[in-house]
Design a protein around this motif. Structure first.
Motif, PDB file in Angstrom:
ATOM      1  N   ALA A  56       0.852  -1.356  -0.001  1.00 53.80           N
ATOM      2  CA  ALA A  56      -0.101   0.039  -0.106  1.00 53.80           C
ATOM      3  C   ALA A  56       0.948   1.268   0.002  1.00 53.80           C
ATOM      4  CB  ALA A  56      -0.843   0.146   1.365  1.00 53.80           C
ATOM      5  N   TYR A  57       2.086   1.215   0.770  1.00 54.49           N
ATOM      6  CA  TYR A  57       3.045   2.298   0.815  1.00 54.49           C
ATOM      7  C   TYR A  57       3.403   2.768  -0.571  1.00 54.49           C
ATOM      8  CZ  TYR A  57       7.077   5.104   1.800  1.00 54.49           C
ATOM      9  OH  TYR A  57       7.890   6.138   1.858  1.00 54.49           O
ATOM     10  N   GLU A  58       3.856   1.701  -1.135  1.00 59.92           N
ATOM     11  CA  GLU A  58       4.550   1.853  -2.572  1.00 59.92           C
ATOM     12  C   GLU A  58       3.474   2.251  -3.573  1.00 59.92           C
ATOM     13  OE1 GLU A  58       7.702   2.024  -3.526  1.00 59.92           O
ATOM     14  OE2 GLU A  58       8.237   1.677  -1.404  1.00 59.92           O
ATOM     15  N   ILE A  59       2.388   1.554  -3.752  1.00 59.56           N
ATOM     16  CA  ILE A  59       1.458   2.151  -4.572  1.00 59.56           C
ATOM     17  C   ILE A  59       0.983   3.609  -4.147  1.00 59.56           C
ATOM     18  CG2 ILE A  59      -1.007   1.758  -5.271  1.00 59.56           C
ATOM     19  CD1 ILE A  59      -0.430  -1.257  -4.664  1.00 59.56           C
ATOM     20  N   ARG A  86       2.532  10.829  -6.733  1.00 58.97           N
ATOM     21  CA  ARG A  86       3.288  11.471  -7.442  1.00 58.97           C
ATOM     22  C   ARG A  86       2.555  11.591  -8.788  1.00 58.97           C
ATOM     23  NH1 ARG A  86       8.720   8.369  -6.163  1.00 58.97           N
ATOM     24  NH2 ARG A  86       9.339   9.616  -4.320  1.00 58.97           N
ATOM     25  N   SER A  87       1.974  10.432  -9.258  1.00 55.58           N
ATOM     26  CA  SER A  87       1.219  10.631 -10.863  1.00 55.58           C
ATOM     27  C   SER A  87       0.157  11.523 -10.820  1.00 55.58           C
ATOM     28  CB  SER A  87       0.920   9.339 -11.553  1.00 55.58           C
ATOM     29  OG  SER A  87      -0.106   8.794 -10.579  1.00 55.58           O
ATOM     30  N   ALA A  88      -0.782  11.804  -9.420  1.00 53.47           N
ATOM     31  CA  ALA A  88      -1.955  12.718  -9.386  1.00 53.47           C
ATOM     32  C   ALA A  88      -1.288  14.055  -9.444  1.00 53.47           C
ATOM     33  CB  ALA A  88      -2.769  12.196  -8.434  1.00 53.47           C
ATOM     34  N   ASP A 146      -3.263   8.804 -16.799  1.00 53.20           N
ATOM     35  CA  ASP A 146      -3.238   7.597 -17.164  1.00 53.20           C
ATOM     36  C   ASP A 146      -2.399   6.408 -16.182  1.00 53.20           C
ATOM     37  OD1 ASP A 146      -4.521   5.348 -18.771  1.00 53.20           O
ATOM     38  OD2 ASP A 146      -2.244   5.130 -19.629  1.00 53.20           O
ATOM     39  N   GLU A 147      -1.484   7.028 -15.700  1.00 57.69           N
ATOM     40  CA  GLU A 147      -0.565   6.242 -14.708  1.00 57.69           C
ATOM     41  C   GLU A 147      -1.612   6.264 -13.312  1.00 57.69           C
ATOM     42  OE1 GLU A 147       3.216   6.361 -12.194  1.00 57.69           O
ATOM     43  OE2 GLU A 147       3.505   7.462 -14.253  1.00 57.69           O
ATOM     44  N   SER A 148      -2.043   7.589 -13.182  1.00 57.07           N
ATOM     45  CA  SER A 148      -3.008   7.556 -11.914  1.00 57.07           C
ATOM     46  C   SER A 148      -4.112   6.421 -11.971  1.00 57.07           C
ATOM     47  CB  SER A 148      -3.414   8.907 -11.846  1.00 57.07           C
ATOM     48  OG  SER A 148      -2.321   9.865 -11.495  1.00 57.07           O
ATOM     49  N   LEU A 149      -4.469   6.440 -13.169  1.00 61.56           N
ATOM     50  CA  LEU A 149      -5.960   5.517 -13.333  1.00 61.56           C
ATOM     51  C   LEU A 149      -5.264   4.065 -13.012  1.00 61.56           C
ATOM     52  CD1 LEU A 149      -8.714   4.840 -14.133  1.00 61.56           C
ATOM     53  CD2 LEU A 149      -7.846   4.835 -16.349  1.00 61.56           C
ATOM     54  N   TYR A 150      -4.260   3.628 -13.711  1.00 64.24           N
ATOM     55  CA  TYR A 150      -3.505   2.513 -13.528  1.00 64.24           C
ATOM     56  C   TYR A 150      -3.300   2.157 -11.984  1.00 64.24           C
ATOM     57  CZ  TYR A 150       0.138  -1.175 -13.243  1.00 64.24           C
ATOM     58  OH  TYR A 150       0.822  -2.357 -12.920  1.00 64.24           O
ATOM     59  N   TRP A 151      -2.924   3.135 -11.315  1.00 64.19           N
ATOM     60  CA  TRP A 151      -2.521   2.835  -9.673  1.00 64.19           C
ATOM     61  C   TRP A 151      -3.774   2.674  -9.112  1.00 64.19           C
ATOM     62  CZ3 TRP A 151       1.564   0.565  -8.848  1.00 64.19           C
ATOM     63  CH2 TRP A 151       2.765   0.926  -9.692  1.00 64.19           C
ATOM     64  N   LEU A 152      -4.685   3.412  -9.428  1.00 62.04           N
ATOM     65  CA  LEU A 152      -5.982   3.503  -8.765  1.00 62.04           C
ATOM     66  C   LEU A 152      -6.764   1.950  -9.104  1.00 62.04           C
ATOM     67  CD1 LEU A 152      -7.444   7.118  -9.503  1.00 62.04           C
ATOM     68  CD2 LEU A 152      -7.146   5.835  -7.188  1.00 62.04           C
ATOM     69  N   GLU A 165     -13.008   9.921 -12.160  1.00 66.19           N
ATOM     70  CA  GLU A 165     -12.444  11.265 -12.569  1.00 66.19           C
ATOM     71  C   GLU A 165     -10.928  11.073 -13.238  1.00 66.19           C
ATOM     72  OE1 GLU A 165     -11.660  15.572 -12.180  1.00 66.19           O
ATOM     73  OE2 GLU A 165     -13.427  14.086 -12.619  1.00 66.19           O
ATOM     74  N   ALA A 166     -10.400   9.958 -13.126  1.00 67.31           N
ATOM     75  CA  ALA A 166      -9.133   9.571 -13.781  1.00 67.31           C
ATOM     76  C   ALA A 166      -9.304   9.425 -15.397  1.00 67.31           C
ATOM     77  CB  ALA A 166      -8.209   8.327 -12.952  1.00 67.31           C
ATOM     78  N   LYS A 167     -10.390   8.512 -15.457  1.00 67.32           N
ATOM     79  CA  LYS A 167     -10.945   8.295 -16.753  1.00 67.32           C
ATOM     80  C   LYS A 167     -11.412   9.507 -17.504  1.00 67.32           C
ATOM     81  CE  LYS A 167     -12.325   3.460 -15.895  1.00 67.32           C
ATOM     82  NZ  LYS A 167     -13.395   2.453 -15.718  1.00 67.32           N
ATOM     83  N   GLU A 168     -12.068  10.471 -16.843  1.00 65.75           N
ATOM     84  CA  GLU A 168     -12.677  11.628 -17.402  1.00 65.75           C
ATOM     85  C   GLU A 168     -11.320  12.530 -17.816  1.00 65.75           C
ATOM     86  OE1 GLU A 168     -15.666  13.763 -15.308  1.00 65.75           O
ATOM     87  OE2 GLU A 168     -16.699  11.770 -15.350  1.00 65.75           O
TER      88      GLU A 168
END
Length: 123
Positions: free
Chosen positions: A30-33, A39-41, A72-78, A98-101
């Protein structure tokens, strides 16, 4: 949507991601994710602000592509948080939406900017 509204929206996205990450379990995964996601957000909003100050159309296009990659990276991590069942909250699902939008918005922005650049080169 004007640039100020989108700047505010990307900032709110980053803040909501930080708030979600504060609720995650205290373990290594959880910490690494969370670290990657925060960072990406944050890069979505910061790089969008930089794009708004672009020096030229090609510079704007380059910076918007960076914003798109970060969204897109933020979406991936979510999606990873949900898939691994580290989190199963409505807040995570709202952030995925929201990330998809944001991905759709910045993809369309990049396409429009590229099309406009092509038109200006080939009148």
């Amino acid at each position: 949507m004007d640039k100020f509204t989108l700047q505010e929206r990307t900032q709110k996205f980053h803040i909501a991601v930080i708030q979600l990450c504060e609720t995650l379990p205290k373990n290594a995964a959880a910490y690494e994710i969370a670290k990657q996601l925060i960072r990406s957000a944050g890069s979505v909003g910061a790089n969008y602000r930089a794009a708004c100050r672009a020096k030229s159309r090609p510079d704007f296009i380059y910076k918007i592509k960076v914003v798109l990659e970060e969204a897109d990276e933020s979406l991936y991590w979510l999606e990873i948080l949900i898939a691994t069942r580290i989190v199963a909250s409505a807040m995570a699902n709202t952030l995925i939406k929201e990330a998809k939008e944001l991905v759709l918005i910045f993809n369309a922005t990049a396409k429009t900017a590229k099309d406009n650049l092509s038109k200006s080169k080939n009148p």
